[in-house]
Scaffold this active site. Sequence first.
Site, mmCIF file in Angstrom:
data_model
loop_
_atom_site.group_PDB
_atom_site.id
_atom_site.type_symbol
_atom_site.label_atom_id
_atom_site.label_comp_id
_atom_site.label_asym_id
_atom_site.label_seq_id
_atom_site.Cartn_x
_atom_site.Cartn_y
_atom_site.Cartn_z
ATOM 1 N N LYS A 280 0.869 -1.178 0.000
ATOM 2 C CA LYS A 280 0.000 0.000 0.000
ATOM 3 C C LYS A 280 0.904 1.226 0.000
ATOM 4 O O LYS A 280 1.717 1.400 0.920
ATOM 5 C CB LYS A 280 -0.887 -0.030 1.252
ATOM 6 C CG LYS A 280 -2.035 0.949 1.228
ATOM 7 C CD LYS A 280 -3.060 0.600 2.311
ATOM 8 C CE LYS A 280 -4.126 1.676 2.436
ATOM 9 N NZ LYS A 280 -5.123 1.343 3.475
ATOM 10 N N ASP B 263 -16.387 -0.357 -1.665
ATOM 11 C CA ASP B 263 -15.060 -0.842 -2.064
ATOM 12 C C ASP B 263 -14.221 -1.204 -0.839
ATOM 13 O O ASP B 263 -13.135 -1.764 -0.975
ATOM 14 C CB ASP B 263 -14.330 0.209 -2.913
ATOM 15 C CG ASP B 263 -14.264 1.558 -2.234
ATOM 16 O OD1 ASP B 263 -15.335 2.101 -1.912
ATOM 17 O OD2 ASP B 263 -13.154 2.069 -2.019
HETATM 18 P P1 AMP Z 1 -9.563 4.437 0.195
HETATM 19 O O1 AMP Z 1 -10.194 5.681 0.748
HETATM 20 O O2 AMP Z 1 -8.173 4.202 0.699
HETATM 21 O O3 AMP Z 1 -10.430 3.246 0.304
HETATM 22 O O4 AMP Z 1 -9.367 4.724 -1.354
HETATM 23 C C1 AMP Z 1 -10.421 4.960 -2.242
HETATM 24 C C2 AMP Z 1 -9.903 4.957 -3.660
HETATM 25 O O5 AMP Z 1 -9.004 6.044 -3.876
HETATM 26 C C3 AMP Z 1 -9.128 3.706 -4.039
HETATM 27 O O6 AMP Z 1 -9.422 3.380 -5.363
HETATM 28 C C4 AMP Z 1 -7.700 4.120 -3.866
HETATM 29 O O7 AMP Z 1 -6.842 3.347 -4.668
HETATM 30 C C5 AMP Z 1 -7.738 5.575 -4.319
HETATM 31 N N1 AMP Z 1 -6.668 6.364 -3.691
HETATM 32 C C6 AMP Z 1 -6.593 6.731 -2.408
HETATM 33 N N2 AMP Z 1 -5.467 7.428 -2.179
HETATM 34 C C7 AMP Z 1 -4.790 7.503 -3.338
HETATM 35 C C8 AMP Z 1 -3.541 8.077 -3.754
HETATM 36 N N3 AMP Z 1 -2.744 8.734 -2.899
HETATM 37 N N4 AMP Z 1 -3.192 7.926 -5.052
HETATM 38 C C9 AMP Z 1 -3.971 7.279 -5.912
HETATM 39 N N5 AMP Z 1 -5.137 6.715 -5.594
HETATM 40 C C10 AMP Z 1 -5.562 6.816 -4.326
HETATM 41 MG MG MG Z 2 -10.342 1.370 -0.096
#
Ligand code: AMP
Ligand code: MG
Length: 489
Positions: free
Chosen positions: A117, A256
């Site tokens: 991650k 997700d």
């Molecule tokens: P999360 O809030 O971690 O569940 O992320 C939600 C979505 O945003 C997922 O598809 C992640 O891969 C994407 N995402 C979150 N942070 C980043 C980042 N720094 N760069 C690229 N994609 C991100």
């Molecule tokens: Mg996520």
Amino acid sequence: MSTTASPTAEGWRFDNSYARLPAPFHSRVDPTPVPSPRLLVFNRDLALVLGLDPDRLDQAEAAPLFTGNRLPEGAEPIAQAYAGHQYGNLTRLGDGRAILLGEHLTPSGQRVDLQLKGPGPTPYSRRGDGRAAVGPMLREYLISEAMHHLGIPTTRSLAVASTGEPVFRERPLPGAVLTRVAASHIRVGTFELFAALGDHDSLRTLVDYTLRRHFPDRVDLPNPGLALLEGVCIRQATLIAHWMRVGFVHGVMNTDNMALSGETIDYGPCAFLDAYDPGTVFSSIDHQGRYAFGRQPSIASWNLARFSEALLPMIDSNPESAVEQATGVLEGFTGRFRSEWLRLFRGKIGLTTEEPEDAVLIEDLLEAMRGAGADFTRTFRGLDPAGTPSISPSGIPEAWYTRWRDRLGRQPSTPDEAAACKARHNPAVIPRNHGVETVLSEASDHGNLSPFQELLAALRNPYEDPTTPTPLLDPPAPGTPRCRTFCGT
Ligand code: AMP
Ligand code: MG
């Protein structure tokens, strides 16, 4: 899904079944190298469970492995494709800041995902940098390990390594990569992607794959879509009931972030309750309280409804009949959650038998706790039938104690047995927000990992009263404002 390959010298034994799925499921992508990898934490116990050699991996030479600079032998890095309802809206997503290295087979025959991650951009990164900061990655490590020791299904953390590179958020922060170990990363959103695309072939492949991987005893049931829906509902009912038992607020229950394996996944703005209040929200962006503590069961049910919608074409070619069958299974979730919740909360107040009025007894206690702003963890742990509630700071009325004592008197268990039951259901130690914030800022702002290690060690035996006083484990001082947590993106 098996391999005969023998493990490498470090202990890796990869067999990458997800990478063998067809193109729409993932994109091949390599981690982006970082300037100076440094290992911050390494989970020796987990390494042993995985059949890895901790002495080879817990050292400077291993740091490049845990940032993605060097790939373990047998890895086939991919970013997984998925969609998801975020705060109620369907969006096309995918691993934007995560890369799946592959599936490792443990000596006991378990298949686990090994995921980085924060390893740099992927085809799904949109405008994101694909990177993560030290603080949020250590937070996931700490809380996921705490959940594991609390006995709650969860992904685990093998390592956090810093990259030597800043990530730019509200301010520059030190960058890091977390190595996550999960039963899998298949989410409700993975199904939603193919349903939204109308790609029924992929949907069928995914149903079959998920049944084989997580529900092998359901593979031969006559209706695979329905069998999967029911299996997932059962696991989620158990999982959410356990979150409620320990006062865990996930914080961002988007579809997700709901894993089909039934593990807690994606530790972002999560936290544990201090004072009991079902309206508690920690996430700085959850303005409507959508993911408040008390709403988690109904949000889980909402997410499962989205899951069932995605599955409809797999359940029956007649849409009306598909809806009818799915609705029947979904309705079962609420009942199952409720009975699981009741079972666990009976345990929390030391009840070893069942009486119809138990739910009211428990709810009256919770209502009194809410009114008094009583600490969730301390109150349950400290409940003592022989106690003197008139001087109890938790604000529980004498009348409630009288009912509770009468109820305990009607069960055959001895007081010691009831106390042992309580002790098994009520942790003495949880990761307190103020403690978590303290150790993370020491680590992230001052490079001092000792407080983090101390807190981590204290969280290993959550059902035993700590032998040495640790202020980080105490409830916050009265009047302390509630912590806010940030997604860490
Ligand atoms: P999360 O809030 O971690 O569940 O992320 C939600 C979505 O945003 C997922 O598809 C992640 O891969 C994407 N995402 C979150 N942070 C980043 C980042 N720094 N760069 C690229 N994609 C991100
Ligand atoms: Mg996520």
